[in-house]
Design a protein around this motif. Structure first.
Motif, PDB file in Angstrom:
ATOM      1  N   VAL A  84       2.953  -9.665  11.345  1.00  0.00           N
ATOM      2  CA  VAL A  84       4.211  -9.156  10.780  1.00  0.00           C
ATOM      3  C   VAL A  84       4.510  -7.737  11.237  1.00  0.00           C
ATOM      4  CG1 VAL A  84       4.046 -10.621   8.726  1.00  0.00           C
ATOM      5  CG2 VAL A  84       3.152  -8.270   8.646  1.00  0.00           C
ATOM      6  N   GLY A  85       3.495  -6.996  11.646  1.00  0.00           N
ATOM      7  CA  GLY A  85       3.702  -5.599  12.010  1.00  0.00           C
ATOM      8  C   GLY A  85       4.496  -5.430  13.289  1.00  0.00           C
ATOM      9  N   ASP A  86       5.308  -4.412  13.319  1.00  0.00           N
ATOM     10  CA  ASP A  86       6.116  -4.084  14.497  1.00  0.00           C
ATOM     11  C   ASP A  86       5.207  -3.499  15.577  1.00  0.00           C
ATOM     12  OD1 ASP A  86       7.826  -3.103  16.405  1.00  0.00           O
ATOM     13  OD2 ASP A  86       9.009  -1.874  15.015  1.00  0.00           O
TER      14      ASP A  86
ATOM     15  N   GLY B 210       5.868  -1.631   6.448  1.00  0.00           N
ATOM     16  CA  GLY B 210       7.120  -1.221   5.832  1.00  0.00           C
ATOM     17  C   GLY B 210       7.658  -2.294   4.904  1.00  0.00           C
ATOM     18  N   PRO B 211       8.741  -1.999   4.170  1.00  0.00           N
ATOM     19  CA  PRO B 211       9.287  -2.945   3.183  1.00  0.00           C
ATOM     20  C   PRO B 211       9.632  -4.312   3.777  1.00  0.00           C
ATOM     21  CG  PRO B 211      10.254  -0.771   2.886  1.00  0.00           C
ATOM     22  CD  PRO B 211       9.449  -0.702   4.141  1.00  0.00           C
ATOM     23  N   GLU B 212      10.254  -4.341   4.959  1.00  0.00           N
ATOM     24  CA  GLU B 212      10.606  -5.633   5.555  1.00  0.00           C
ATOM     25  C   GLU B 212       9.358  -6.427   5.934  1.00  0.00           C
ATOM     26  OE1 GLU B 212      13.273  -5.106   8.809  1.00  0.00           O
ATOM     27  OE2 GLU B 212      14.877  -4.238   7.559  1.00  0.00           O
TER      28      GLU B 212
ATOM     29  N   GLY C 116       5.121 -11.760   1.896  1.00  0.00           N
ATOM     30  CA  GLY C 116       5.425 -12.538   0.694  1.00  0.00           C
ATOM     31  C   GLY C 116       5.937 -13.932   1.022  1.00  0.00           C
ATOM     32  N   LYS C 117       6.720 -14.048   2.068  1.00  0.00           N
ATOM     33  CA  LYS C 117       7.234 -15.367   2.469  1.00  0.00           C
ATOM     34  C   LYS C 117       6.108 -16.266   2.968  1.00  0.00           C
ATOM     35  CE  LYS C 117      11.920 -13.784   3.570  1.00  0.00           C
ATOM     36  NZ  LYS C 117      12.925 -13.559   4.645  1.00  0.00           N
ATOM     37  N   PHE C 118       5.147 -15.692   3.699  1.00  0.00           N
ATOM     38  CA  PHE C 118       3.986 -16.485   4.122  1.00  0.00           C
ATOM     39  C   PHE C 118       3.216 -16.999   2.908  1.00  0.00           C
ATOM     40  CE2 PHE C 118       4.483 -14.426   8.317  1.00  0.00           C
ATOM     41  CZ  PHE C 118       4.221 -15.510   9.160  1.00  0.00           C
TER      42      PHE C 118
END
Length: 308
Positions: free
Chosen positions: A252-254, A291-293, A299-301
């Motif tokens: 998930v991390g950028d 970060g928040p996004e 959470g979706k995972f």
């Protein structure tokens, strides 16, 4: 210590916002794992952020977990460091803190010859009052433990097991089959460190698994282990695929602002925080927080996997 089997999570180290060990969250995490049916605990590994912890913090983690578990499960402690004298210093400290076994990588920083790696493990075993397991993680120490070296040290009684995080399934198979066939190798545990091929590793004859994702979903990995051992291949494959999908959270991390460690460990800790198991998702410095996004994506995972 007899052969280790089953699911042995590499326990995350919860931290406070000030980056001190959060003992209360660590105790809740241990209870979460024990309630999930795991068969051992591995502290001070890569998922524990051992490389980022001070010696004082390392000892606190081992003392906290060993005292809380109280002998119900074996507690393995990483003694990861660059050279033999430094590793031996850690051995003394974690054993005094209650560890039942120690887990050591090959030496690193300086380039090391296989003969020096063998000497490293022999010296550790000679000084350690508890069993020694090898930790094969070439991505971190830049040395792949040769299968023949591992088997030779196992036959000598130097090594009590192997945690393989190399990603080399062919070499892993060589160790599994070699250990099974060697007349002088007994009570030797071969454990996969991969979240994604536990079913395949067990099918090859592995004794167990040390998956970081088991912090988030210990019940899932314990279920997978049970299904594999009872020969229910169809349901085992389905459970492994569910866990593979859940493992997607580590990405998930950028990548333009953080490394893979920040992303993966940040995701594990965020998941534990969202599940109410730890108070704070902070990772050790200098890792970059999610970060928040990115938190929302974790959470979706969890929701997709039925964990939130």
């Amino acid at each position: 210590m007899n052969t280790l089997t089953g699911v042995i999570p590499p326990v995350c180290t919860p931290l406070t916002p000030e980056r001190e060990v959060d003992v209360h969250s660590l105790l809740r995490l241990v209870d979460h794992l024990v309630d999930g049916g795991v068969q051992g605990l591995f502290v001070l590994g890569s998922t524990s952020e051992a490389a980022y912890l001070t010696d004082r913090q390392r000892r606190l983690v081992v003392e906290t977990v060993a005292l809380h578990v109280g002998g119900r499960l074996p507690v393995l402690a990483g003694v990861i460091d660059m050279t033999t004298p430094r590793v031996l210093d850690h051995v003394g400290k974690v054993v005094a803190a209650g560890a039942d076994a120690v887990v050591a990588t090959a030496p690193f920083y300086a380039a090391t010859h296989p003969a020096e790696i063998a000497r490293h493990y022999r010296l550790i075993a000679a000084e350690s009052p508890v069993p020694v397991l090898a930790y094969d993680i070439p991505a971190a120490v830049h040395t792949k433990l040769p299968a023949d070296l591992v088997l030779h040290l196992a036959a000598e009684g130097v090594l009590a097991g192997l945690k393989d995080s190399s990603g080399d399934l062919a070499a892993f198979r060589e160790v599994v089959t070699g250990a099974r066939a060697h007349p002088d190798i007994t009570d030797f545990s071969v454990l996969t460190g991969s979240e994604l091929v536990v079913d395949a590793a067990l099918a090859l004859g592995a004794d167990g698994a040390v998956p970081g994702l088991a912090n988030v979903d210990p019940h899932g990995y314990v279920k997978l282990d049970r299904l594999c051992r009872t020969g229910d291949r169809h349901r085992a494959r389905a459970e492994q695929e569910r866990l593979c999908a859940l493992f997607g959270m580590v990405r998930v991390g950028d990548p333009t602002r953080m490394g893979g460690s920040s992303s993966a460990l940040g995701a594990f800790k965020t998941a534990l925080h969202l599940r109410g198991i730890i108070d704070c998702p902070a990772t050790a410095e200098p890792q970059v927080p999610l970060g928040p996004e990115e938190v929302e994506r974790v959470g979706k995972f969890l929701a997709t996997a039925g964990l939130l």
